[in-house]
Write a protein that holds these residues in place. Structure first.
Motif, PDB file in Angstrom:
ATOM      1  N   HIS A  31      20.593   5.538  26.232  1.00  0.00           N
ATOM      2  CA  HIS A  31      20.355   4.270  25.509  1.00  0.00           C
ATOM      3  C   HIS A  31      21.398   3.808  24.601  1.00  0.00           C
ATOM      4  O   HIS A  31      21.687   2.487  24.813  1.00  0.00           O
ATOM      5  CB  HIS A  31      19.170   4.638  24.677  1.00  0.00           C
ATOM      6  N   LEU A  32      22.069   4.804  24.159  1.00  0.00           N
ATOM      7  CA  LEU A  32      23.216   4.361  23.232  1.00  0.00           C
ATOM      8  C   LEU A  32      24.404   4.030  24.137  1.00  0.00           C
ATOM      9  O   LEU A  32      25.032   2.811  23.828  1.00  0.00           O
ATOM     10  CB  LEU A  32      23.767   5.695  22.416  1.00  0.00           C
ATOM     11  N   ARG A  35      22.966   0.715  25.998  1.00  0.00           N
ATOM     12  CA  ARG A  35      22.150  -0.616  25.250  1.00  0.00           C
ATOM     13  C   ARG A  35      22.546  -0.797  24.022  1.00  0.00           C
ATOM     14  O   ARG A  35      22.479  -1.774  23.350  1.00  0.00           O
ATOM     15  CB  ARG A  35      20.706  -0.320  25.496  1.00  0.00           C
ATOM     16  N   ASP A  36      23.211   0.202  23.357  1.00  0.00           N
ATOM     17  CA  ASP A  36      23.475   0.019  21.851  1.00  0.00           C
ATOM     18  C   ASP A  36      24.532   0.931  21.450  1.00  0.00           C
ATOM     19  O   ASP A  36      24.433   1.561  20.586  1.00  0.00           O
ATOM     20  CB  ASP A  36      21.993   0.384  21.036  1.00  0.00           C
ATOM     21  N   ARG A  37      25.847   0.395  21.674  1.00  0.00           N
ATOM     22  CA  ARG A  37      27.263   0.958  21.420  1.00  0.00           C
ATOM     23  C   ARG A  37      27.449   0.924  20.094  1.00  0.00           C
ATOM     24  O   ARG A  37      27.809   1.770  19.332  1.00  0.00           O
ATOM     25  CB  ARG A  37      28.270   0.634  22.449  1.00  0.00           C
ATOM     26  N   GLU A  38      27.022  -0.449  19.508  1.00  0.00           N
ATOM     27  CA  GLU A  38      27.299  -0.714  18.212  1.00  0.00           C
ATOM     28  C   GLU A  38      26.493  -0.034  17.320  1.00  0.00           C
ATOM     29  O   GLU A  38      27.063   0.656  16.076  1.00  0.00           O
ATOM     30  CB  GLU A  38      27.227  -2.333  17.999  1.00  0.00           C
ATOM     31  N   GLY A  39      25.307   0.378  17.552  1.00  0.00           N
ATOM     32  CA  GLY A  39      24.257   0.946  16.606  1.00  0.00           C
ATOM     33  C   GLY A  39      24.714   2.436  17.036  1.00  0.00           C
ATOM     34  O   GLY A  39      24.655   2.957  15.537  1.00  0.00           O
TER      35      GLY A  39
ATOM     36  N   SER B  13      19.727   4.433   9.793  1.00  0.00           N
ATOM     37  CA  SER B  13      20.918   4.355  11.399  1.00  0.00           C
ATOM     38  C   SER B  13      20.067   5.362  12.194  1.00  0.00           C
ATOM     39  O   SER B  13      20.249   4.830  13.611  1.00  0.00           O
ATOM     40  CB  SER B  13      22.111   5.081  11.169  1.00  0.00           C
ATOM     41  N   VAL B  16      18.205   3.773  15.451  1.00  0.00           N
ATOM     42  CA  VAL B  16      18.744   3.190  16.541  1.00  0.00           C
ATOM     43  C   VAL B  16      18.322   4.033  17.779  1.00  0.00           C
ATOM     44  O   VAL B  16      18.338   3.672  18.900  1.00  0.00           O
ATOM     45  CB  VAL B  16      20.287   3.154  16.386  1.00  0.00           C
TER      46      VAL B  16
END
Lengths: 201, 201
Positions: A31-32, A35-39, B13, B16
């Motif tokens: 997922h990271l 889809r959500d590297r920034e988070g 955080s 996420v």
């Protein structure tokens, strides 16, 4: 086995989180990464910062990165009540339940002589100093209703005999919304022994 | 509300991560802060490193921090088979099932014109280049059995008509170990239409 050594290390590391097994770790990592590297970057940054900076409140020993936690700095809390809990999670649970407006003291554990955990390890010297400051009128011993929690409450109570402090313990009984059928025998017999006059409230 | 701004930011955080709500985030944060700071520090470090370093394999587009992933560098895989999947998770699932010994190509999604996701966004130009290199004899279209996955498989199949490549799709049917009662109608009618001679195997 996965795609690359670094992804494998990420999968492995995620398992330090409680309740995260191999499947969940994989889902989290993908997922990271997908889809959500920034988070994820923000999480990594704040996690590192928190683990470095967060220590204990000098007054109540809960977790905080400042000298005093938000509750100890608040002027709206009742200075006469002190609730002793085993962990910051217990403190949060009581705060979320609402109703209690006093102070806290966090032990970060319970007495456990077999594991070498004595009074200093759970900050009882600091608790004594706190009580010596004066102002507190009642100490609520809200350690867990387990053998170790009970023993710790008894130890603290013994230390405080002779002082003019009122000591109290959370009420035992059947939990709200539960079904008697599923309440364990120990709790049920406690609830019987501690039965209250019916007021119709 | 919690003890301190930094702990609050950590709780926020952690959400996420997929499947992590407020309660789980709290349990994770307190576990790291109270019991495993070292593991948490390692996790934060590896997470930051992975999110910075991990990119796509130049050959199959799966996740890796190196130019080529472990599978593409392996000399033991069948060079004549190429399995096209939507995500690295699908690739892992097929690897874990065992049995397949060929190569992969990861789309990182499926065609979705309404979301503006066209052929280049899922690497179809790169897939074409890969097939032009020669060596591949069969392309297994293992996109998800969903409307979008089917459409993507059809689009790729259309592009490849005229080439001498064999094209295949995963078999549809009832899942192993399931009960017919709980299999959805679409799957069941597919399984009927695709019924096989009984061999007693």
């Amino acid at each position: 086995m996965s795609f690359s050594p670094l992804v494998d290390r990420l999968l492995e590391s995620l398992r330090v989180l409680p309740g995260v097994g191999p499947k969940t770790a994989q889902r989290m990592a993908l997922h990271l990464l997908e889809r959500d590297r920034e988070g994820g970057r923000r999480l990594a940054h704040i996690m590192a910062e928190a683990l470095e900076e967060v220590g204990y409140c000098q007054r109540c020993r809960t977790l905080t990165e400042e000298e005093l936690c938000l509750l100890c700095r608040s002027t709206r809390r009742d200075e006469r009540l002190l609730c002793v809990v085993e962990s910051p999670a217990d403190m949060l649970a009581i705060e979320e339940a609402g109703g209690y407006q006093g102070q806290y003291f966090v032990l970060h554990g319970h007495l456990s002589p077999l594991d070498g955990i004595g009074p200093e390890d759970i900050g009882l010297d600091q608790l004594e100093a706190r009580l010596d400051e004066g102002g507190i009128e009642e100490v609520i011993l809200a350690t867990n209703p387990t053998v170790e929690g009970e023993a710790t409450a008894h130890y603290i109570a013994m230390q405080l005999t002779g002082s003019r402090l009122r000591l109290s313990r959370l009420a035992y009984g059947v939990p709200m919304g539960g079904e008697l059928e599923y309440v364990d025998g120990g709790t049920l017999s406690r609830a019987f022994n501690g039965r209250l006059p019916f007021t119709g409230e």
